[in-house]
Scaffold this active site. Structure first.
Site, PDB file in Angstrom:
ATOM      1  N   MET A 480       0.886  -1.172   0.000  1.00  0.00           N
ATOM      2  CA  MET A 480       0.000   0.000   0.000  1.00  0.00           C
ATOM      3  C   MET A 480       0.919   1.216   0.000  1.00  0.00           C
ATOM      4  SD  MET A 480      -1.763   2.497   1.503  1.00  0.00           S
ATOM      5  CE  MET A 480      -3.387   3.100   1.736  1.00  0.00           C
ATOM      6  N   CYS A 527       2.350  -4.645   4.276  1.00  0.00           N
ATOM      7  CA  CYS A 527       3.417  -3.745   3.850  1.00  0.00           C
ATOM      8  C   CYS A 527       2.756  -2.428   3.459  1.00  0.00           C
ATOM      9  CB  CYS A 527       4.138  -4.354   2.648  1.00  0.00           C
ATOM     10  SG  CYS A 527       5.461  -3.323   1.968  1.00  0.00           S
ATOM     11  N   ASP A 535       0.709  -1.848  12.508  1.00  0.00           N
ATOM     12  CA  ASP A 535      -0.131  -1.601  13.672  1.00  0.00           C
ATOM     13  C   ASP A 535      -0.890  -2.878  14.029  1.00  0.00           C
ATOM     14  OD1 ASP A 535      -2.737  -1.632  12.144  1.00  0.00           O
ATOM     15  OD2 ASP A 535      -1.799   0.087  11.157  1.00  0.00           O
ATOM     16  N   ASP A 549      11.241  -0.075   4.328  1.00  0.00           N
ATOM     17  CA  ASP A 549      11.930  -0.176   3.038  1.00  0.00           C
ATOM     18  C   ASP A 549      13.419   0.067   3.201  1.00  0.00           C
ATOM     19  OD1 ASP A 549       9.926  -0.951   1.419  1.00  0.00           O
ATOM     20  OD2 ASP A 549       9.468   1.027   0.605  1.00  0.00           O
ATOM     21  N   GLU A 615      30.764 -15.671  -0.166  1.00  0.00           N
ATOM     22  CA  GLU A 615      29.511 -15.117   0.367  1.00  0.00           C
ATOM     23  C   GLU A 615      28.409 -16.176   0.380  1.00  0.00           C
ATOM     24  OE1 GLU A 615      29.615 -10.385  -0.767  1.00  0.00           O
ATOM     25  OE2 GLU A 615      29.365 -11.825  -2.404  1.00  0.00           O
TER      26      GLU A 615
HETATM   27  C1  DGJ Z   1       7.181  -0.906  -1.467  1.00  0.00           C
HETATM   28  C2  DGJ Z   1       7.611  -2.089  -0.665  1.00  0.00           C
HETATM   29  O1  DGJ Z   1       7.861  -1.744   0.649  1.00  0.00           O
HETATM   30  C3  DGJ Z   1       8.812  -2.720  -1.342  1.00  0.00           C
HETATM   31  O2  DGJ Z   1       9.313  -3.776  -0.570  1.00  0.00           O
HETATM   32  C4  DGJ Z   1       8.407  -3.189  -2.711  1.00  0.00           C
HETATM   33  O3  DGJ Z   1       7.459  -4.204  -2.599  1.00  0.00           O
HETATM   34  C5  DGJ Z   1       7.866  -2.021  -3.509  1.00  0.00           C
HETATM   35  N1  DGJ Z   1       6.830  -1.328  -2.795  1.00  0.00           N
HETATM   36  C6  DGJ Z   1       7.326  -2.495  -4.819  1.00  0.00           C
HETATM   37  O4  DGJ Z   1       6.712  -1.503  -5.515  1.00  0.00           O
END
Ligand code: DGJ
Length: 730
Positions: A480, A527, A535, A549, A615
């Site tokens: 969102m 997300c 929340d 992010d 790695e």
């Molecule tokens: C925002 C998200 O938090 C990211 O992880 C990713 O999914 C992007 N959007 C994709 O547009």
């Protein structure tokens, strides 16, 4: 009995293992708060009442010339409106006759089995059989507006839940401009407020300030709980610290615009009011209609912030989060977002999956860009059909290939949004929130669908249920990516536009309820541009949420620290990403990135094909380590050992198994020193008499020694070195 009622005095005591919450209905029928704090049983706390004639604080009309009582000076359970209490209030409304007043008087109570539910809204639930509900009924004798205050008492968890229901039993419509969920009055003492502010990529930064002699507001008018403020605050005595002292938590179970206000009054009492934001809010209550406010979770701790956090973490994990994945380890996933952004096809995805499988990863998550015309973030949202041309296969074929590689498959969606450059927008421009005659503000080049409309929710349900029914999808990341603006619903009449934002949230919850109920085998992760909607409301549907992010391990130390005050560690989506980090440009070791990301629902967000052999080997080890520690991290107690905001040398945190059988210590040096002095930490949550072996070195210590004498780490230098060690009871 956790609810005790002294019927003669209409004194209500709600007792949990360590706390008591008490109030009474006075002789005039006002419901007055008496006490919340460390357990005092059913002792009648009315002895703390005082009588004074406070200048310019009016006395209820029926008192005539008697002046020693004013609503303006007394602690209350919920406020009326316009009747002489000038502190922050719970309500603002107009009645059918145009008056702005509400004066609620006690009308009765009901004790109910189990935990009440709130129609259409997420709320705590109880499967253990120990929760009980108390409902207090109040009534305004003039307008016939009714107020029901609900109290859910969770005795073992030291949590009291609250919500308010307003019902119009009068003959004309009432307009609500503000309808808070709860009020908490602390009649005495000085209090600080700890709230969690931030921004995109830096969510939930704790800030502690004294509650001023003025209304202090934290909240969001963005239509989401937001990156900027979290719907959770703590009131703490000035001396309260991580391990000691009194503090109260108040958390809204709501994901939309909210308002939390705190104020220290002229008589030095403190009031906290929480609820839906009253900005542009106006709800019409027709005769016979009810309005349900979102729930508030209250808890009180005398063991400082740490004790309070562990209560919230345990409570949310068991009484808010639901579903198949609530108590299970979550798959270790790899997400292609930072690996490819929009530039991928089936071949690339399968190559990532193949490599990830060899490293020990369990699931591939296909992020943004697989649908419609979506090669950038400017188009395609709303067109939830697979872009086979881009993928080079059908989605079914892609999933089959991923499954053949040995990974489960998950997918990203952003259902609440629409791009103007999309088929959906062209077909239904009126489905986007926008004010007639105005060009709506864009956020990430997209508009918000009007989920207050049943047909929009229905459409999204059909599309998403179809996708999940016809594909072997085990995980959904529900994104969102903008704040709401131009909140106007074409399905509502002018006088009801003030309902649109809350109705939007009700639509989102309705959609989520239906989808999560129909697809219990699917793990949903929330997300909102990272943690913009982190929340308790969302956790009712999503047992984990992408925390931020910002995947930079050093920044994450602060973000995860702040998040831990209210939310369970296993709900925190956290991934190891590539370096230099895409958000900050910083380079940290894979080792440090792993330690930080492991404190949550763990995964990767990078292209494993670009890793060196060394790695890859390290990631294989990392994944083995995580599997070993997963139960401890998910189900153990969490301890903050340093203050990530102010301790500038290192950040340390720890997990301890609830039965004291093991502990996991984590440290990251954030500012290495020349001529360094030793890093020394005292462990928590161990059994003092037991002996523990540090699993790497084999050294043995007593629990008491580790907790009181502490543990000294080897000297660490370089860029952000990390340290992790496990202790096991012998
Ligand atoms: C925002 C998200 O938090 C990211 O992880 C990713 O999914 C992007 N959007 C994709 O547009």
């Amino acid at each position: 009995m956790c609810i005790t009622i002294d019927r003669e005095n209409l004194l209500f005591s709600l007792n949990t293992s360590h706390t008591t919450y008490q109030f009474f209905a006075d002789s005039r029928g006002f419901l007055r708060h008496l006490y919340y704090g460390q357990r005092i049983g059913n002792f009648d706390m009315r002895y703390r009442e005082f009588h004074s004639d406070c200048g310019f604080s009016p006395n209820p009309g029926e008192m005539h010339t008697q002046r020693d009582f004013s609503l303006d000076t007394r602690a209350q359970e919920y406020t009326g409106c316009g009747i002489g209490d000038y502190r922050i209030g719970c309500l603002s409304l107009t009645n059918g006759d145009g008056s702005y007043s509400a004066d609620f008087r006690y009308a009765g109570y009901a004790e109910l089995e189990g935990k009440y539910a709130i129609p259409g809204l997420p709320a705590a639930y109880d499967n253990s059989g120990s929760c009980r509900t108390l409902r207090i009924d109040l009534r305004d004798p003039v307008t016939k507006l009714e107020l029901a205050l609900y109290y859910g008492v969770f005795p073992e968890q030291d949590v009291i839940t609250r919500c308010a229901v307003l019902r119009n039993a009068g003959g004309s419509a009432v307009r609500l401009y503000k309808a808070a969920s709860a009020c908490l009055d602390l009649p005495f003492g000085k209090w600080d407020i700890l709230h969690f502010q931030g921004r995109h990529c830096m969510e939930r930064m704790p800030e502690r300030i004294p509650v001023p002699h003025a209304a202090l507001t934290v909240g969001s008018d963005r239509g989401t709980s937001s990156h900027q403020h979290n719907p959770f605050v703590i009131l703490a005595a000035p001396e309260t610290c991580e391990e000691f002292g009194v503090c109260y938590g108040a958390m809204l179970v709501y994901s939309g615009s909210f308002k939390i206000e705190a104020e220290c009054s002229q008589l030095q009492s403190t009031r906290l009011v929480l609820g839906i934001s009253d900005q542009r809010f106006c709800w019409t209550l027709e005769p016979g209609a009810s309005f349900h406010t979102p729930e508030v979770l209250l808890s009180c701790s005398v063991d400082g912030f740490g004790g309070l956090s562990r209560r919230y973490q345990d409570f949310l994990a068991a009484h808010i989060c639901r579903g198949t994945f609530r108590d299970t380890p979550r798959p270790i996933l790899i997400n292609n977002w930072e690996a490819t952004y929009f530039d991928f096809n089936s071949e690339k995805l399968c190559a990532i999956a193949q490599q990830a499988k060899e490293l020990g990863v369990e699931m591939l998550v296909l992020d943004d860009g697989w649908f419609g015309k979506r090669n950038s973030d400017t188009s395609g949202l709303g067109d939830w059909h697979v872009n086979e041309q881009k993928l080079g296969t059908t989605l079914t074929e892609l999933i089959q290939r991923i499954r053949a590689i040995g990974l489960d498959f998950g997918i990203w969606v952003e259902p609440e949004m629409v791009s103007q450059d999309s088929d959906l927008y062209h077909a239904h421009p009126d489905w986007a929130l926008s004010v007639p005659g105005r060009t709506p503000a864009q956020g990430r080049s997209q508009l918000v669908l009007d989920l207050s409309r049943k047909e929009v929710v229905e459409y999204l349900y059909g599309v998403l249920a179809g996708l999940l029914r016809s594909h072997d999808i085990r995980y959904v990341k529900w994104d969102m990516n903008r704040s709401l603006s131009d909140v106007f619903s074409r399905s509502l009449p002018p006088e009801r536009q003030g309902e649109a934002a809350h109705r939007y949230m009700l639509g989102v919850y309705d959609l989520l309820e239906r989808l999560t109920a129909e697809f219990p085998q699917v793990l949903f992760e929330g997300c909102s541009g990272g943690g913009g909607r982190f929340d308790a409301g969302m956790l009712y549907y999503f047992p984990q949420i992408w925390c931020s992010d910002d995947t930079d391990a050093v920044e994450r130390l602060k973000i995860q620290y702040g998040t831990s005050f209210g939310y369970p560690i296993r709900t925190v989506g956290s991934h190891v990403s590539a370096c230099p980090n895409h958000q900050t440009g910083r380079t940290t070791s894979l080792h440090t990135r792993g330690i930080v990301a492991m404190s949550g629902s763990f995964g990767y967000e990078l292209d494993p094909q670009k890793l060196s052999e060394e790695e890859k080997e390290e990631i294989r080890r990392q994944i083995c380590q995580f599997r070993r520690h997963r139960d401890l991290i998910f189900f153990g107690d969490y301890y903050r050992l340093t203050n990530a905001m102010t301790d500038d040398y290192f950040t340390a945190w720890q997990f301890a198994a609830k039965d004291g059988s093991a502990a996991l210590l984590n440290v990251v040096v954030v500012a290495p020193k020349a001529n360094p002095y030793p890093i020394h930490v005292q462990l928590k949550g161990l059994q003092p008499e037991a002996l523990y072996r540090e699993t790497e070195s084999g050294s043995v210590y007593s629990g008491a020694a580790l907790m009181h004498g502490g543990y000294t780490l080897p000297i660490m230098t370089g860029d952000y070195p990390g340290f992790q060690c496990r202790f096991e009871r012998i």
